[in-house]
Design a protein around this motif. Structure first.
Motif, short mmCIF file in Angstrom:
data_model
loop_
_atom_site.label_atom_id
_atom_site.label_comp_id
_atom_site.label_asym_id
_atom_site.label_seq_id
_atom_site.Cartn_x
_atom_site.Cartn_y
_atom_site.Cartn_z
N CYS A 1 46.11 -6.86 -14.72
CA CYS A 1 45.76 -6.04 -13.07
C CYS A 1 45.18 -6.71 -12.12
N GLU A 2 45.74 -6.80 -11.46
CA GLU A 2 44.93 -8.00 -9.80
C GLU A 2 44.72 -7.12 -8.46
N LEU A 3 43.63 -7.33 -8.41
CA LEU A 3 43.59 -6.55 -6.95
C LEU A 3 43.72 -7.21 -6.03
N SER A 4 44.98 -6.70 -5.20
CA SER A 4 46.00 -7.24 -3.84
C SER A 4 45.49 -6.49 -2.49
N GLU A 5 44.71 -5.39 -2.35
CA GLU A 5 44.08 -5.20 -1.47
C GLU A 5 42.42 -4.64 -1.81
N LEU A 6 41.62 -4.72 -0.67
CA LEU A 6 40.18 -4.33 -0.72
C LEU A 6 40.10 -4.45 0.50
N HIS A 7 39.40 -2.37 0.56
CA HIS A 7 38.76 -2.59 1.99
C HIS A 7 36.81 -1.82 1.98
N TYR B 1 33.89 1.28 -2.16
CA TYR B 1 35.02 0.54 -1.55
C TYR B 1 36.41 1.48 -1.64
N VAL B 2 38.05 1.25 -1.07
CA VAL B 2 39.29 1.25 -1.42
C VAL B 2 39.96 0.11 -1.12
N GLY B 3 40.61 0.41 -2.73
CA GLY B 3 41.55 -0.79 -3.12
C GLY B 3 42.82 -0.80 -3.48
#
Length: 252
Positions: free
Chosen positions: A184-190, A97-99
Motif C-alpha cells: 500500500c503506497e501513499l500517492s497523494e496527501l493533502h 488529511y485527505v489522501g
C-alpha cells in the motif's frame, strides 16, 4: 417626571497605550508577531517554503509549525517574529488529511472499510526511515479514518484521516497494507486542517508574493495585512478574558 428606571449605556473605548484589537494592528506589528497560513504546493520542503516566505516578507525570524513532506500539499502554519515562541502550540494541534492510497492487489470496498475502522483510536505509529525524528515506537490517536471513494479496477482509494499531532500518514498507509496483506503506497496527501485553522484561511505562494510586491513597490499594505493573522489566532482554542483599561496594569 420621576426618576428613570433605565441605565443609559455607552460604547466602551480603550487607550491605545494598552494596545488595539488584533485586526487593527499595523503591518509592522503583524510581521513582528503574526501567523501566515500557506497552501503548500507539491515540490518544496516545509523548510524551503519557510525560507522563501522569510525572504518574501523581508523578515529575519520566521518558522513553521508542522512539517509536510515535499510530495504533500496543504496547510502549513508560518509564524513571524515573536509568534515563533508559540511553535509548540502550533505543533500540538490536531490535524486532518485527505489522501490517495494505491494497492498491490484488488481490494473490495467492504474489506477496506472494515480495515480502516479497526485503526480508529490509539495506535502504534513509527516514523518512516526518511523522517527527521528519532525512529522509535510511539502511540498516536486516530480520531476518524474513513474511505471517501475507491476505484477497484485501478486499485486506488481516497481517504480522510483526523488524527493527533505527530501522526505519520505514510506509516499509517503501510500499516493498512500489512493488514490487507498487500503493498500500500501513499500517492497523494493533502492537509486541510491543522489546529484551529482550515483550508479556507490559507493563501497561495503567488498571493503572498503579489501582496508583498504591492507593499514593497507601491507602499500598499492592504493586501498583505489581510494575509497575516494576529498571533492570537494560534490561541483561539484557549479561554480568553477581556478587561478594562483600569485593570490592565494589575495583570502585567
Amino acid at each position: 417626571m420621576g426618576e428613570s428606571n433605565f441605565w443609559e449605556l455607552s460604547e466602551a473605548s480603550t487607550n491605545l497605550g494598552f494596545g488595539c484589537t488584533p485586526r487593527e494592528r499595523s503591518l509592522d506589528e503583524l510581521l513582528s508577531a503574526g501567523v501566515v497560513l500557506i497552501d503548500k504546493p507539491r515540490g518544496p520542503s516545509s523548510h524551503q517554503l519557510a525560507a522563501w516566505a522569510r525572504e518574501t516578507l523581508g523578515i529575519t525570524r520566521l518558522g513553521h509549525g508542522g512539517t509536510l513532506d515535499p510530495f504533500a500539499t496543504g496547510l502549513l502554519t508560518l509564524m513571524c517574529g515573536k509568534a515563533t515562541r508559540l511553535t509548540e502550540i502550533a505543533l500540538k494541534g490536531d490535524k486532518r488529511y485527505v489522501g490517495v492510497m494505491r494497492f498491490g492487489r484488488d481490494v473490495a470496498n467492504d474489506e477496506l472499510a472494515d480495515t480502516l475502522s479497526q485503526l480508529n483510536g490509539v495506535i502504534y505509529n513509527v516514523p518512516p526511515l526518511e523522517s527527521a525524528v528519532k525512529i522509535q515506537v510511539r502511540t498516536r490517536t486516530i480520531h476518524s479514518l474513513r474511505m471517501l471513494e475507491s476505484d477497484e479496477d485501478s486499485r486506488i482509494a481516497a481517504f480522510e484521516a483526523s488524527c493527533s499531532a505527530g501522526t505519520y500518514i505514510r506509516t499509517l498507509a503501510k500499516d493498512i497494507g500489512l493488514m490487507l496483506d498487500t503493498k500500500c503506497e501513499l500517492s497523494e496527501l493533502h492537509r486541510d486542517r491543522t489546529g484551529p485553522f482550515d483550508q479556507t484561511m490559507a493563501c497561495t505562494m503567488q498571493q503572498l508574493t503579489d501582496a508583498a510586491f504591492l507593499h514593497r513597490e507601491h507602499g500598499d499594505d492592504s493586501a498583505l495585512v489581510k494575509l497575516i493573522a494576529p498571533v492570537e489566532a494560534l490561541l483561539s482554542d484557549l479561554p480568553s478574558l477581556t478587561v478594562k483599561d483600569g485593570a490592565a496594569a494589575a495583570l502585567s
